[in-house]
Design a protein around this motif. Sequence first.
Motif, PDB file in Angstrom:
ATOM      1  N   TYR A 102      35.422  24.387  68.588  1.00 25.42           N
ATOM      2  CA  TYR A 102      36.297  23.567  67.691  1.00 25.42           C
ATOM      3  C   TYR A 102      35.421  22.458  67.424  1.00 25.42           C
ATOM      4  O   TYR A 102      34.343  22.207  67.808  1.00 25.42           O
ATOM      5  N   ALA A 103      36.000  21.411  66.427  1.00 26.59           N
ATOM      6  CA  ALA A 103      35.741  20.043  66.126  1.00 26.59           C
ATOM      7  C   ALA A 103      36.546  19.237  67.084  1.00 26.59           C
ATOM      8  O   ALA A 103      37.817  19.644  66.990  1.00 26.59           O
ATOM      9  N   LYS A 104      36.034  18.096  67.390  1.00 25.10           N
ATOM     10  CA  LYS A 104      36.698  17.139  68.118  1.00 25.10           C
ATOM     11  C   LYS A 104      36.612  15.654  67.555  1.00 25.10           C
ATOM     12  O   LYS A 104      35.239  15.440  67.327  1.00 25.10           O
ATOM     13  N   THR A 105      37.493  15.035  67.525  1.00 25.07           N
ATOM     14  CA  THR A 105      37.267  13.791  66.617  1.00 25.07           C
ATOM     15  C   THR A 105      38.298  12.623  66.906  1.00 25.07           C
ATOM     16  O   THR A 105      39.635  12.898  67.341  1.00 25.07           O
ATOM     17  N   SER A 106      37.899  11.490  67.446  1.00 27.34           N
ATOM     18  CA  SER A 106      38.542  10.253  67.843  1.00 27.34           C
ATOM     19  C   SER A 106      38.525   9.320  66.862  1.00 27.34           C
ATOM     20  O   SER A 106      37.331   9.092  66.176  1.00 27.34           O
ATOM     21  N   VAL A 107      39.709   8.593  66.504  1.00 32.09           N
ATOM     22  CA  VAL A 107      39.712   7.688  65.364  1.00 32.09           C
ATOM     23  C   VAL A 107      40.548   6.502  66.029  1.00 32.09           C
ATOM     24  O   VAL A 107      41.478   6.508  66.947  1.00 32.09           O
ATOM     25  N   CYS A 108      40.157   5.260  65.727  1.00 33.46           N
ATOM     26  CA  CYS A 108      41.032   4.140  66.061  1.00 33.46           C
ATOM     27  C   CYS A 108      41.000   3.056  64.971  1.00 33.46           C
ATOM     28  O   CYS A 108      39.646   3.023  64.395  1.00 33.46           O
ATOM     29  N   ALA A 109      42.074   2.191  64.644  1.00 34.86           N
ATOM     30  CA  ALA A 109      42.000   1.091  63.857  1.00 34.86           C
ATOM     31  C   ALA A 109      42.146  -0.213  64.649  1.00 34.86           C
ATOM     32  O   ALA A 109      43.029  -0.099  65.389  1.00 34.86           O
ATOM     33  N   ARG A 110      41.367  -1.081  64.276  1.00 38.55           N
ATOM     34  CA  ARG A 110      41.592  -2.470  65.050  1.00 38.55           C
ATOM     35  C   ARG A 110      41.512  -3.633  64.034  1.00 38.55           C
ATOM     36  O   ARG A 110      40.403  -3.359  63.086  1.00 38.55           O
ATOM     37  N   PRO A 111      42.039  -4.569  64.376  1.00 34.25           N
ATOM     38  CA  PRO A 111      41.802  -5.704  63.335  1.00 34.25           C
ATOM     39  C   PRO A 111      40.372  -6.256  63.481  1.00 34.25           C
ATOM     40  O   PRO A 111      40.046  -7.090  62.644  1.00 34.25           O
ATOM     41  N   ASP A 112      39.839  -6.322  64.735  1.00 37.66           N
ATOM     42  CA  ASP A 112      38.484  -6.854  64.950  1.00 37.66           C
ATOM     43  C   ASP A 112      37.214  -6.115  64.317  1.00 37.66           C
ATOM     44  O   ASP A 112      36.187  -6.494  64.298  1.00 37.66           O
ATOM     45  N   PHE A 113      37.553  -4.816  63.754  1.00 36.31           N
ATOM     46  CA  PHE A 113      36.527  -4.120  63.253  1.00 36.31           C
ATOM     47  C   PHE A 113      36.173  -4.483  61.875  1.00 36.31           C
ATOM     48  O   PHE A 113      36.945  -4.800  60.966  1.00 36.31           O
ATOM     49  N   ALA A 114      34.686  -4.668  61.543  1.00 35.10           N
ATOM     50  CA  ALA A 114      34.308  -5.205  60.388  1.00 35.10           C
ATOM     51  C   ALA A 114      34.144  -4.425  59.351  1.00 35.10           C
ATOM     52  O   ALA A 114      34.598  -4.765  58.341  1.00 35.10           O
ATOM     53  N   THR A 115      33.845  -3.377  59.650  1.00 32.94           N
ATOM     54  CA  THR A 115      33.747  -2.142  58.600  1.00 32.94           C
ATOM     55  C   THR A 115      34.355  -0.825  59.077  1.00 32.94           C
ATOM     56  O   THR A 115      34.274  -0.747  60.458  1.00 32.94           O
ATOM     57  N   ASP A 116      34.420   0.025  58.318  1.00 33.53           N
ATOM     58  CA  ASP A 116      34.509   1.540  58.734  1.00 33.53           C
ATOM     59  C   ASP A 116      33.359   2.041  59.385  1.00 33.53           C
ATOM     60  O   ASP A 116      32.224   1.802  58.451  1.00 33.53           O
TER      61      ASP A 116
END
Lengths: 389, 389
Positions: free
Chosen positions: B44-58
């Motif tokens: 398998y491939a396993k991937t975690s993602v999250c989006a937050r207002p304090d992240f400066a860049t992707d």
Amino acid sequence: MADIITAVAPVNIAVIKYWGKRDEELILPLNDSLSATLDTNIMYAKTSVCARPDFATDEIWLNGKKESFESERLKNCLISIKKKAAAEKSVNNDFLSWKIRVCSENNFPTAAGLASSAAGYACLVTALAKLYKVNSDVSAIARLGSGSACRSIYGGFVQWCAGVDPQGVDSFATQIVDSSHWPEMRVLILVVADHKKKTSSTDGMKISVQTSELLKHRVQHIVPKRIDEIIDAIYDKNFSKFAEITMKDSNQFHAVCMDSYPPFSYLTDVSHTIIQLIHSYNKACGEVKVAYTFDAGPNACLYMLQSEVFVVISLLKHIFPSSNPEFVTGLTFIPEVPLSTEILQAIDIEPQATDLIKYVIHTKIGDGPSILSDGLHLLNEKGEPINIH
Amino acid sequence: MADIITAVAPVNIAVIKYWGKRDEELILPLNDSLSATLDTNIMYAKTSVCARPDFATDEIWLNGKKESFESERLKNCLISIKKKAAAEKSVNNDFLSWKIRVCSENNFPTAAGLASSAAGYACLVTALAKLYKVNSDVSAIARLGSGSACRSIYGGFVQWCAGVDPQGVDSFATQIVDSSHWPEMRVLILVVADHKKKTSSTDGMKISVQTSELLKHRVQHIVPKRIDEIIDAIYDKNFSKFAEITMKDSNQFHAVCMDSYPPFSYLTDVSHTIIQLIHSYNKACGEVKVAYTFDAGPNACLYMLQSEVFVVISLLKHIFPSSNPEFVTGLTFIPEVPLSTEILQAIDIEPQATDLIKYVIHTKIGDGPSILSDGLHLLNEKGEPINIH
């Protein structure tokens, strides 16, 4: 000894490949093919024949070993030459009824997979034609022995026209240009070490004809155009055009083998490294300077102009180190511009393990078969084979 | 931690090959392709993602290493998912404007050449779709990351329809049957030792599209028929028919590589020996029991029914001796009918040098991607990657 006839005949290397028969017995091909005839001073088949009233049966010795005369292909060649002689009334009927003896050998290892049957049948048919005083074209008769043998009947560049006649009367070889047309052309044959079990070309062709969809497409849509283009390139002595078509046609033949079912591959990892090396070298030169072509085996045949020979041999020695003190045989060559470090860097292929290429034969384009007048026959005055192992 | 989304996604192995794009940017293929999705319990491939207002860049980490987010393919996937979310009004605009972090890994070596980008992009797109609450089909978005990734969006047997739309709106994956349809199907992945420099599949496809006449013929005349036939074979669970089409299509893809200019070959001598072995085994069985297929590398993928697994593994161990104590990994298997001496004699292939096959992964058909609910994310609660090398 006047009744012993001895001929020598050349090997030929196709640049547009023959692959697939439309008639198994008459050896009629699906498509035209085109080859260069190689110099008989370097590689040749030699065959002595004689017919005498006291011989009880037809007999044949190949490379020092008695073989059966019961091969259909062998008998077809003999019957066809005799028919032609009878039609041309070139010899009397008594002579035609006498049994014959044939003794043949190659000066290169048969096991090297270097189209020995083409040279062998061209030589046999040439010797028989002389014996029975047949003067017309015998390439269609050589074809009955081994398809590509018909191309060894002429020197220079030779086309085998597939023809359309069901009996094959229009399936013969014609010379495109003679050996003097492009005198700078040189050929290196790279004999690759090989332990693979191989599909014979006869079997391989059958499988491809029965199963490869790509072969049908190749025969109908690709080969006719390539034949025209490569003939133009030969007339114009346009090396890079000649080389590109040669490489593409070799690749497509091997693609067809892979598209057959079951698939088979004549190329080994070493063959593929040679392919990469030639493309890298041409790219480094900024010009197509060398062409490869592969037949039904892993050995490469490289075409190039005389001016490239020294640097290509240097390159081969660098990438394929050899413990063989006689790594290069055949024509001598003059050390010219040495291999530059720029080229070596641009090529970016690491030197390989030792002895992956066993040896290299350096040769050139040559003439068709000839009758020897030196009396060095392979049959003695009693009609017995000399040099039997 | 509710805002961290973690997905796993499967590898897929094509039986009708994707080779050649009609649009490089949109990753639109020249022909339909069809694959089996493999069990994520094994690979398998396993991937975690999250989006937050304090992240400066992707930001992105792949297999423990920080990578640039400036890949067009990566950015295209993110933009497309966000567009879909905006169109569906599934999340608010603030959330869409936040930067994201992505951390991804495979549980199998990327270097093994096992289509890791397909599993990886399928996993990324699945995680992003969950993050942005997109519910519609995302296979066309996975396609923008890596063409064959669209097929990893579904389980069982999956068809990627090439489509005809210039914008690719009809170029997506559909499930033919789910993983329960043919539960006896098993897959062995033979990881072959390899030192060759390879043409990337992106580069290889370009060369084939530009130069191979045979590819055109394949796309127009051969693949459409094969797609219909293999779908019927899958519906009918007709293994020998399925296997024959699978092998022929693999062979034709590699034939096209050889017909390209310059040519390239992904198969090595070991690959060719595996091909010979499977054909010999099937012949010895009097029935097509095993199919091989090869992607853009020397590794073989063998399809067979569960009842064949033990004897095929025994055969592999005999012909490809290994010093690896864990030569076979993955699913366990029950020793059943042992390899008969009759079969071994009929096969007539000598045991090869040791360790030509590094290891074998035993797996089966599985389901599409899933969202993990176990909280075993690859990002910690601060949104930082875990397990960075």
